[in-house]
Structure formats: C-alpha cells, structure tokens
Design an enzyme around this catalytic site. Structure first.
Site, short mmCIF file in Angstrom:
data_model
loop_
_atom_site.label_atom_id
_atom_site.label_comp_id
_atom_site.label_asym_id
_atom_site.label_seq_id
_atom_site.Cartn_x
_atom_site.Cartn_y
_atom_site.Cartn_z
N TRP A 160 0.80 -1.22 0.00
CA TRP A 160 0.00 0.00 0.00
C TRP A 160 0.83 1.27 0.00
CZ3 TRP A 160 1.68 2.60 4.20
CH2 TRP A 160 2.15 1.86 5.29
N LYS A 184 -2.06 -8.36 -7.85
CA LYS A 184 -2.85 -8.37 -6.64
C LYS A 184 -2.37 -7.21 -5.76
CE LYS A 184 -4.48 -9.17 -2.54
NZ LYS A 184 -4.29 -8.10 -1.54
N ASP A 186 -2.51 -4.31 -2.68
CA ASP A 186 -2.98 -4.32 -1.30
C ASP A 186 -4.44 -3.88 -1.26
OD1 ASP A 186 -1.73 -4.28 1.68
OD2 ASP A 186 -3.33 -2.80 1.51
N SER A 236 6.48 -7.02 4.08
CA SER A 236 7.20 -7.32 5.30
C SER A 236 8.03 -8.59 5.16
CB SER A 236 6.22 -7.49 6.46
OG SER A 236 5.48 -8.69 6.34
N GLU A 257 11.27 -7.98 -2.16
CA GLU A 257 11.84 -6.79 -1.49
C GLU A 257 11.12 -6.62 -0.18
OE1 GLU A 257 11.80 -2.13 -2.09
OE2 GLU A 257 13.08 -3.11 -3.58
N LEU A 258 11.87 -6.79 0.92
CA LEU A 258 11.25 -6.90 2.23
C LEU A 258 11.65 -5.74 3.13
CD1 LEU A 258 11.80 -10.76 2.56
CD2 LEU A 258 9.87 -9.53 1.54
N CYS A 291 10.34 1.58 2.41
CA CYS A 291 11.25 0.50 2.81
C CYS A 291 12.71 0.92 2.72
CB CYS A 291 10.99 -0.75 2.00
SG CYS A 291 11.10 -0.51 0.21
#
Length: 523
Positions: A160, A184, A186, A236, A257-258, A291
């Site tokens: 998001w 897909k 958020d 996350s 990518e976290l 991030c």
C-alpha cells in the site's frame, strides 16, 4: 481539515474502476478508506481463490499471442504508456493520495519513477532479450547461442505504501519480455492499481494480459504463488518468508523486497547542513513509510551537536498537511494500525529513557492518522524501535567514534536493504560504502541516487529480500535461458578407429588452447 475528494476519486468513478475486476460469481465487497478523513472512498470485490485461478487462465491464454508479437510492437505499448501516464497524472495522483494520505510531491515522485521505468525498459529490451553467442565446447566446431524466452505468467503482489511504483514497476519488464502478469494490489490501494491497468490497456496492452484481482492478501496470496511462473512480492519480511516457502514448494522463482532498518552515516568531514537536509528527506519522505528510508542515523562525535541542531531544525521546517496540491511536505500515515505502531515505538522509547528532540505527537488537526516528524536520541537496544522497523516518520540519532565504528554499527541487525553515507571525501565515502552490508548505498544523497539509477540492480541482502529489480537483472529474471549448441564436423565422441589415448590427448590440447586464448583477453 481534510480536503474534498477530487472528481477522479469520486464514488461513481471508483465504481467504474471496480467493475474492471472480473469474478467468477457474486462476491462481497471490501471498503477502501481514505486516511485523510477515515471515510469510505468506495469498494471493490473481495475476490476468492477461484477468481485468482480464472485471472491466471485468462492471462495465460493472452500471453501466447503477446509473446509472438514483434518486440517492437510490445515496446510501442510502453512508449505510449509513458506519455499516457504523464498526461493523466492528475487522476493518478489524486487516487494515490486519496488511498494513502501521502503528500502530492511524494505521489508525484512515484509517478515519474514509473514513467522512467517504462522508458528505460523500452529502450533496453532489445539488448537484454537478444540472443547471444557464447563460447562453444570445441574451438571452431561448436556454435553456442543463448536465447531468452518468457517465463509465463508473473504474479505481482504489491503493498500500500507506494501504490503507483510498486503496482507496475515489476510488471513493466515482465510484460515487455513477453510474459503476462496478474496483479494483486494491497486491499487498501486497489483503485490506483486499477487505474494504472486501465492506462496500459488504453496504451494498447491486451486487457487480459494484466488482470487485477482485489481482496485480502491472506486469502489470495497462496493461490497467486501457486499459479505463478515467477512471483514478485514487496512487503514485510514475515510475509515474505511465507511467500518464499510457498514458492519453493512449487519450484517457482521469486523476487522479494522486504523490510529494512536502514542506516545513514554522517562522517566527520561531512557538510553538516547538507547532511541534515538529506537526512530529513531520507527519514521522513512519505511519512517514513518507505522501505528504503533511514531510521538509524550514525553521526561522528566531532559533528554530533552541530548535526543534531541542523537535523532538528530541518525536521521542524517540514510542513505536515492533507491536500491535493503541493502545499504539504509530508502527508498522513496510511491507517490507524500504522499510527498505533509508530506511537507505541515512540512511547516505549520514551518510557525507557530516550529523549524526543522534536515531534513525537499525533496531529488530529491535520488528519486522523497524521504524526509529526520525530527525532530521538538516547535509544538503547532494549527499546523496540532500536531493532524493529518502525515504518513511520521516526529517526534515532546515535554517536559514532569514527568510520569503522559507524560501519560496524550500520551492519548490526538482520536487514540489508539500503544505506546512505555523507562525506566531503567521496573516495573515503565509497570505501565505507563498500563495507556496508546493503544492496545499495547512496553517497551524499538519502536514497534517490541509487533508486533512480535504473541501469543498476536494486534489492536487499539478509532479511531484506531476494533478487533484484532494475537494470538487466530486473528483466532477465522474467525469462528462461535456453542454450542451443550446434556441433560441426560430427558429434563430440571418439571417432571410430582413433585410439583412446590419442582422443584423450586431443581433448586435453583443446582445453590448453582455450585457456591460452582466454588468457589473452584478460591482458
């Protein structure tokens, strides 16, 4: 007071976008809230796993014709999309702001990023997808070529916080490479994704080549991974581990990518004022919901006080607001959950002895989830925000005793997404950067220098993810490499009548000649 919703985000327009979502039956709906006033903007179908399977089936069928199109035709679609996106920027920015509460300047940064990504891959697709000659097994007798074929249908699960950039930045190179994609988004930001898909169709992309499925991640994510030939996930670390586990079960490639707890280093010879301005951008852009933002600031002890004064001053200068124009520097947090997380991190630090130099307050006069840019000192390891990602406008400043100490502390923790180094001596800064365990490092810039260098790969190490976006790697991950080797003069087997010892000697001679030839290219 929150502004009125612009026409592009009015209920009738959003209903038209929601109608683009195809379902296999009647579905309940999910309400989409605006962080500006916590009111419902509109609703979208709460898709079921059957809808995801249907979307992949449509995409797979459309992919066959798309992959057969000349590459030039595919490139033309994204050339047009580049222009359409910029021409229709007001609508896209309105939707992104309405769904996230971010400032218009932060939304505009996303929009330009997507346009640049479309331009970059349109310019480089022919180079990255071209068949390439490779060295053959036997000198002069083996002609070896590497081809690149589309992997199939790519699943994109986007978050998001950057609903423009992260909805389509992975899909662009995937589609150009001849794949289809299923998006897909958020559940908090579906309308921005639907508008981007609409613009791509208006630019000439076949409608079924990029279906959008809307709904809750926990209910749809497993099916997206199961149906994908490659899956891209941004979010996350906790959820990323689940995505990777499911992808591994299906032997599906994945790009993740976290999270990050990114460091910013201010060395002793840095321009303190420039570093403070850069840190304010790096820590508080998009209300810290980025991030690659910096949450840990390590400052050489010789300039600590001067930097703190300048950094606090820059943080206080930032205007906090909710508007569909360019008046505000920083917008709102995206949800009540984000606000509660940020508040709990700051209050925990306060209670355990940290000092809040500025900020540390919610601002209901601006919006229900607005929170001030916050600078803390005295943060210690037992405080939650010391090691956990806050994902809000909160920065902790630490004192460092030289470069080695700053680099060592920057490398603490499991994350390795990005970092920033500030110094007047760029050679020294580059040496320090090479020792930081992060996928990218910007010098004398917060994060944009590395992120916007689209020709270079971008991604994380450790708990910050797998794979890379941007650059050649960002496109070829969506392809399967195929080697075709044509042997002249007969197969590579011992000819009838040639003694085995002689044949072994010939093979050894070939190895020695190849080594000699390749050594010439190293000189």
């Amino acid at each position: 007071m929150a502004p009125s919703v612009p026409p592009s985000a009015r209920r009738s327009r959003l209903d038209a976008l929601a109608s683009r979502v195809e379902t296999t039956g009647d579905r309940p709906t999910l309400a989409v809230e605006s962080p500006y006033d916590a009111r419902t903007l509109g609703s979208v179908p709460a898709c079921a796993p059957d809808d995801v399977e249907s979307a992949f089936a449509r995409a797979r069928e459309a992919k066959a014709e798309w992959a057969d199109r000349p590459l030039g035709d595919r490139i033309a679609v994204f050339d047009r999309f580049h222009d359409r996106l910029l021409d229709e920027k007001a609508d896209v920015l309105d939707l992104a702001q309405a769904e996230t509460g971010k400032s218009r300047l932060d939304a505009h940064e996303e929009l330009v990023d997507v346009a640049d990504t479309a331009r970059y891959y349109a310019n480089h697709a022919a180079e990255y997808l071209a068949s390439r000659r490779r060295s053959g097994a036997v000198l002069l007798l083996t002609r070896t070529v590497e081809h690149r074929h589309p992997v199939g249908v790519v699943g994109v699960i986007s978050p998001w916080n950057y609903p423009i950039t992260l909805a389509v930045s992975d899909a662009i190179p995937a589609l150009l490479a001849g794949n289809a994609a299923v998006l897909k988004p958020d559940e908090a930001t579906p309308f921005t994704a639907l508008r981007l898909a609409e613009l791509l169709v208006e630019s000439g992309l076949p409608a079924d080549l990029l279906p959008v499925v809307t709904g809750r991640g926990p209910e749809l994510g497993e099916t997206v991974v199961a149906e994908s030939d490659h899956v891209c996930f941004t979010g996350s670390t906790e959820v990323g581990r689940t995505v990777a586990e499911n992808a591994g079960r299906h032997l599906t490639g994945c790009s993740l990518e976290l999270g990050g707890k990114n460091p910013l280093l201010v060395l002793a010879d840095a321009d303190v004022d420039a570093a403070a301005r850069g840190a304010a951008r790096g820590c508080f852009a998009n209300a810290g919901q980025l991030c690659i933002s910096a949450e840990r600031v390590y400052v050489d002890s010789s300039v600590r006080e001067a930097f703190l004064d300048a950094f606090v001053r820059e943080a206080r200068r930032l205007s906090l607001g909710a508007s569909y124009d360019y008046d505000a520097d920083i917008g709102s947090l995206a949800s009540e959950a984000q606000l509660e997380k940020v508040q709990s991190h700051v209050e925990d630090a306060r209670e355990k002895g940290a000092t809040v130099l500025t900020g540390g307050r919610r601002r209901p006069d601006v919006g229900p989830y607005a929170y001030e840019p916050t600078v803390l000192t005295g943060v210690t390891p037992e405080m939650t925000l010391s090691g956990e990602e806050t994902f809000g406008p909160v920065a902790a400043v630490y004192e460092a005793s030289g470069i080695a100490d700053a680099v060592e502390r920057a490398n603490e923790g499991p994350y390795g997404l990005t970092a920033s180094v500030w110094s007047a001596d760029t050679a020294r800064a580059e040496q320090a950067a090479a020792r930081i365990e992060a996928g990218s490092v910007s010098i004398n810039d917060a994060y944009a220098a590395a992120w916007a260098s689209l020709d270079a790969p971008m991604g994380g190490t450790g708990d910050s993810g797998l794979g890379r976006r941007h650059g050649e790697e960002g496109m070829v991950r969506f392809t399967e490499a195929q080697t075709v080797a044509t042997q002249r003069g007969g197969p590579i087997v011992r000819p009838e009548g040639v003694p085995r010892r002689l044949w072994a000697g010939l093979m050894e001679a070939n190895a020695r000649v190849l080594k000699w030839l390749t050594s010439l290219t190293r000189r």
